[in-house]
Scaffold this motif. Structure first.
Motif, PDB file in Angstrom:
ATOM      1  N   VAL A 211      75.131  19.162  15.270  1.00 50.42           N
ATOM      2  CA  VAL A 211      74.624  17.795  15.383  1.00 50.42           C
ATOM      3  C   VAL A 211      74.351  17.454  16.845  1.00 50.42           C
ATOM      4  N   PHE A 212      75.210  17.916  17.743  1.00 48.74           N
ATOM      5  CA  PHE A 212      75.001  17.703  19.180  1.00 48.74           C
ATOM      6  C   PHE A 212      73.632  18.237  19.598  1.00 48.74           C
ATOM      7  N   LEU A 213      73.319  19.465  19.204  1.00 51.38           N
ATOM      8  CA  LEU A 213      72.055  20.069  19.595  1.00 51.38           C
ATOM      9  C   LEU A 213      70.868  19.369  18.933  1.00 51.38           C
ATOM     10  N   GLU A 214      71.020  18.988  17.665  1.00 48.65           N
ATOM     11  CA  GLU A 214      69.931  18.270  17.002  1.00 48.65           C
ATOM     12  C   GLU A 214      69.698  16.910  17.658  1.00 48.65           C
ATOM     13  N   ARG A 215      70.783  16.257  18.041  1.00 47.60           N
ATOM     14  CA  ARG A 215      70.674  14.967  18.712  1.00 47.60           C
ATOM     15  C   ARG A 215      70.042  15.137  20.090  1.00 47.60           C
ATOM     16  N   LEU A 216      70.385  16.201  20.757  1.00 53.28           N
ATOM     17  CA  LEU A 216      69.832  16.467  22.086  1.00 53.28           C
ATOM     18  C   LEU A 216      68.315  16.625  22.016  1.00 53.28           C
ATOM     19  N   HIS A 217      67.825  17.160  20.874  1.00 56.03           N
ATOM     20  CA  HIS A 217      66.379  17.343  20.714  1.00 56.03           C
ATOM     21  C   HIS A 217      65.641  16.012  20.706  1.00 56.03           C
ATOM     22  N   SER A 218      66.339  14.924  20.357  1.00 53.66           N
ATOM     23  CA  SER A 218      65.681  13.620  20.258  1.00 53.66           C
ATOM     24  C   SER A 218      65.534  12.935  21.615  1.00 53.66           C
ATOM     25  N   TYR A 219      66.163  13.472  22.629  1.00 53.74           N
ATOM     26  CA  TYR A 219      66.069  12.914  23.974  1.00 53.74           C
ATOM     27  C   TYR A 219      64.872  13.513  24.703  1.00 53.74           C
ATOM     28  N   PRO A 220      64.438  12.899  25.820  1.00 52.06           N
ATOM     29  CA  PRO A 220      63.364  13.509  26.620  1.00 52.06           C
ATOM     30  C   PRO A 220      63.738  14.943  26.984  1.00 52.06           C
ATOM     31  N   ALA A 221      62.736  15.799  26.979  1.00 55.75           N
ATOM     32  CA  ALA A 221      62.968  17.223  27.184  1.00 55.75           C
ATOM     33  C   ALA A 221      63.651  17.511  28.501  1.00 55.75           C
ATOM     34  N   LEU A 222      64.696  18.341  28.430  1.00 58.65           N
ATOM     35  CA  LEU A 222      65.367  18.802  29.647  1.00 58.65           C
ATOM     36  C   LEU A 222      64.558  19.948  30.259  1.00 58.65           C
ATOM     37  N   PRO A 223      64.642  20.125  31.563  1.00 59.93           N
ATOM     38  CA  PRO A 223      63.992  21.282  32.185  1.00 59.93           C
ATOM     39  C   PRO A 223      64.549  22.582  31.602  1.00 59.93           C
ATOM     40  N   ALA A 224      63.723  23.597  31.548  1.00 60.09           N
ATOM     41  CA  ALA A 224      64.139  24.877  30.985  1.00 60.09           C
ATOM     42  C   ALA A 224      65.369  25.418  31.690  1.00 60.09           C
ATOM     43  N   THR A 225      65.467  25.183  33.001  1.00 58.90           N
ATOM     44  CA  THR A 225      66.637  25.682  33.739  1.00 58.90           C
ATOM     45  C   THR A 225      67.917  25.024  33.254  1.00 58.90           C
ATOM     46  N   HIS A 226      67.833  23.731  32.901  1.00 60.77           N
ATOM     47  CA  HIS A 226      69.006  23.019  32.399  1.00 60.77           C
ATOM     48  C   HIS A 226      69.413  23.548  31.022  1.00 60.77           C
ATOM     49  N   VAL A 227      68.408  23.789  30.174  1.00 62.16           N
ATOM     50  CA  VAL A 227      68.708  24.286  28.836  1.00 62.16           C
ATOM     51  C   VAL A 227      69.340  25.674  28.920  1.00 62.16           C
ATOM     52  N   THR A 228      68.806  26.499  29.802  1.00 60.21           N
ATOM     53  CA  THR A 228      69.368  27.846  29.979  1.00 60.21           C
ATOM     54  C   THR A 228      70.814  27.770  30.449  1.00 60.21           C
ATOM     55  N   LEU A 229      71.078  26.854  31.379  1.00 62.61           N
ATOM     56  CA  LEU A 229      72.447  26.679  31.870  1.00 62.61           C
ATOM     57  C   LEU A 229      73.349  26.135  30.766  1.00 62.61           C
ATOM     58  N   LEU A 230      72.822  25.228  29.955  1.00 61.03           N
ATOM     59  CA  LEU A 230      73.583  24.685  28.833  1.00 61.03           C
ATOM     60  C   LEU A 230      73.986  25.819  27.890  1.00 61.03           C
ATOM     61  N   GLY A 231      73.050  26.710  27.631  1.00 58.48           N
ATOM     62  CA  GLY A 231      73.346  27.846  26.762  1.00 58.48           C
ATOM     63  C   GLY A 231      74.408  28.745  27.344  1.00 58.48           C
ATOM     64  N   SER A 232      74.415  28.889  28.640  1.00 63.66           N
ATOM     65  CA  SER A 232      75.409  29.741  29.304  1.00 63.66           C
ATOM     66  C   SER A 232      76.779  29.078  29.319  1.00 63.66           C
ATOM     67  N   LEU A 233      76.812  27.776  29.658  1.00 57.35           N
ATOM     68  CA  LEU A 233      78.091  27.062  29.751  1.00 57.35           C
ATOM     69  C   LEU A 233      78.817  27.042  28.414  1.00 57.35           C
TER      70      LEU A 233
END
Length: 551
Positions: free
Chosen positions: A463-485
């Motif tokens: 649900v966190f990730l689905e909810r995150l999709h509804s927000y303005p797009a994060l930069p690819a670098t942020h998403v990559t870091l999110l995936g790593s963290l």
């Protein structure tokens, strides 16, 4: 009184109906064909019925005969023209003078063909172990007729016996094994792939409490079997015990799960006695075992009480989903049940939007909408008395005789349109509020909140990730870091991994997602589940179209 007849069958089951079916098969692995015979023991339902009509799709019928009152009848049958969806009607003449209650036996010799829609033949290279070929069946919704001449409708419930002769590979059926002993060595101790063993199974749909009931852990290819036992062993027994606190006793004798090769396209399939599961559920942390609760619930709703035909499909899925969520409440508390209803409602609205543009798309509308209705009615009345019948919506509705249900807007629930339910449902929103607020907090303080989801349940992360999709797009670098963290990019949980790959950085993550689906991510496990493949393939296709200037 008008009979609500199944529109997807050509069988004359209202005049004469199968009670017992005996399959006698030989599997030819080289030709990828099942050949043999099927013997129907039928009960006459209408005086003077003069023929037996069965469904047959893409079958080679060799001969058919009828035996009644100990008398044999010569081979005589007619195969009608093939309907593009329903297949052909197989007509077998019956002796004259039959009366209601008479018993008739009919045996048909036949073989399947390459166009059999119920069977999936896998070469050994398509399996995880790549040692032996593999065969599994998928008869829902109307594909059983391509496996054998049958009255292929849920309005007819049968007891069946299967004898598979001359098999060099173990045979597992959604029934109770009669021989060789199920607790003996694999393939009766013979050499798999070389020695011949005859397997016999009985499926006695005994709507009485059996002397004993076994709920097993998991059966799978050798490469998956240890993981399957570890993942599902304790959980399945616990699920069964919880289910029987709110349901009548389980009546199919045994309950096992079979983890299929990666090419199995569904998350699960509720075959009686033996639930089929995708290997993507083998996460290694038991975080997806709750999927089994839905399939187990079908043992009562679908396999026990059954829709009369697919016009009433919601009876199967609505009741099953309602019961699934009740069992989840018993396992994890009211917040879990409420959370699943809210997730389901979001999926319902998403599917309704999808349905507007793609009216033939496969959706979860039937399952989700009616499960909310079941939740409402359960607050008013919690009884059912339909085991072991196949029922229609009208029969189900007529069973409700208490005044508390008079206020229900039946037409609104059964035939209403739009994206809103007829009644505003109230559910426990504790987990929903936590998950909904997490993206706001993570975006505000990202990337410092490394502990934000450390102890969250997988469903909350989804649900966190689905909810995150509804927000303005994060930069690819942020998403990559999110995936790593949070290890979204390496998790073995397919539900989380899929949502991560659907993020605003989909183009950046596309090559990684493709490797994940094809098993080139180091696991060696192909993701054959339809949901995973279709989403990733669709996103990849859009990217390719854009790169080629086609979109």
């Amino acid at each position: 009184m008008t009979v609500d007849v199944d529109p997807t069958t050509q069988a004359n089951y209202t005049s004469i109906a199968s009670e017992h079916v005996h399959f006698d098969w030989t599997i030819d692995w080289a030709k990828q064909v099942i050949s043999g015979s099927v013997t129907h023991t039928l009960t006459v339902r209408e005086d003077g019925v003069d023929e037996l009509v069965l469904d047959a799709l893409a079958l080679d019928v060799h001969k058919a005969f009828v035996e009644t009152r100990g008398q044999g009848q010569s081979d005589n049958f007619t195969l009608g023209p093939s309907h593009p969806v329903m297949g052909a009607a197989l007509h077998v003449p019956l002796p004259s003078g039959l009366k209601v209650g008479n018993t008739v036996k009919s045996t048909i010799h036949y073989s399947t063909t390459k166009d059999c829609m119920a069977l999936q033949w896998l070469d050994k290279e398509q399996t995880q172990g790549k040692t032996f070929p593999y065969l599994f069946s998928q008869c829902q919704p109307i594909y059983a007729r391509s496996l054998a001449p049958l009255q292929d409708t849920p309005s007819v419930k049968i007891v069946h016996l299967l004898r598979e002769r001359s098999s060099t590979i173990p045979v597992l059926l959604s029934a109770i094994r009669a021989s060789p002993p199920s607790d003996g060595p694999a393939h009766d101790g013979k050499v798999i792939g070389k020695d011949v063993v005859t397997y016999t199974y009985n499926q006695a749909m005994c709507y009485r409490v059996p002397r004993s009931r076994q709920s097993g852990a998991g059966v799978a290819e050798p490469e998956f079997v240890d993981a399957a036992y570890w993942e599902f062993g304790d959980a399945i027994n616990n699920f069964m015990l919880k289910a029987e606190t709110v349901l009548p006793p389980y009546r199919f004798g045994v309950y096992d799960v079979l983890v299929l090769p990666p090419s199995f396209p569904y998350g699960g399939m509720e075959n009686a006695c033996l639930t089929f599961l995708t290997p993507t559920l083998l996460v290694g942390d038991r975080s997806l075992v709750d999927v089994v609760v839905h399939e187990l619930s079908h043992s009562w709703f679908g396999n026990g009480v059954t829709q009369a035909h697919s016009t009433h499909f919601w009876l199967n899925e609505g009741w099953t989903t309602w019961m699934e969520r009740l069992i989840l409440q018993l396992l994890h508390g009211p917040a879990e049940r409420g959370f699943n209803y809210l997730i389901g409602y979001k999926s319902l609205k998403d599917d309704l939007e999808l349905y507007k543009d793609r009216p033939k798309a496969r959706t979860r509308m039937t399952r989700t909408a009616k499960s909310h209705w079941m939740g409402l009615q359960n607050r008013l009345w919690a009884g059912w008395m339909f085991l072991p019948y196949s029922i229609t919506t009208a029969e189900w509705k007529s069973h409700y005789k208490i005044k508390a249900l008079d206020s229900i807007d039946w037409d609104g629930w059964l035939y209403g349109e739009g994206t809103e339910l007829p009644v505003k449902m109230q559910y426990d929103v504790t987990l929903a509020e936590q998950s909904a607020s997490a993206p706001t907090r993570s975006v505000c303080r990202f990337p410092s909140m490394t502990g934000l989801l450390a102890n969250a349940r997988p469903i909350c992360i989804v649900v966190f990730l689905e909810r995150l999709h509804s927000y303005p797009a994060l930069p690819a670098t942020h998403v990559t870091l999110l995936g790593s963290l949070y290890k979204f990019s390496t998790t073995t949980n397919a539900e989380i991994r899929l949502r991560f790959y659907e993020s605003s950085a989909a183009k950046t993550l596309a090559p990684e997602a493709a490797k994940w689906v094809t098993g080139e991510d180091g696991t060696g496990v192909v993701k054959g589940r339809m949901k995973d493949v279709s989403k990733v393939d669709r996103d990849l296709a859009r990217l390719i179209e854009k790169d080629l200037g086609l979109a």
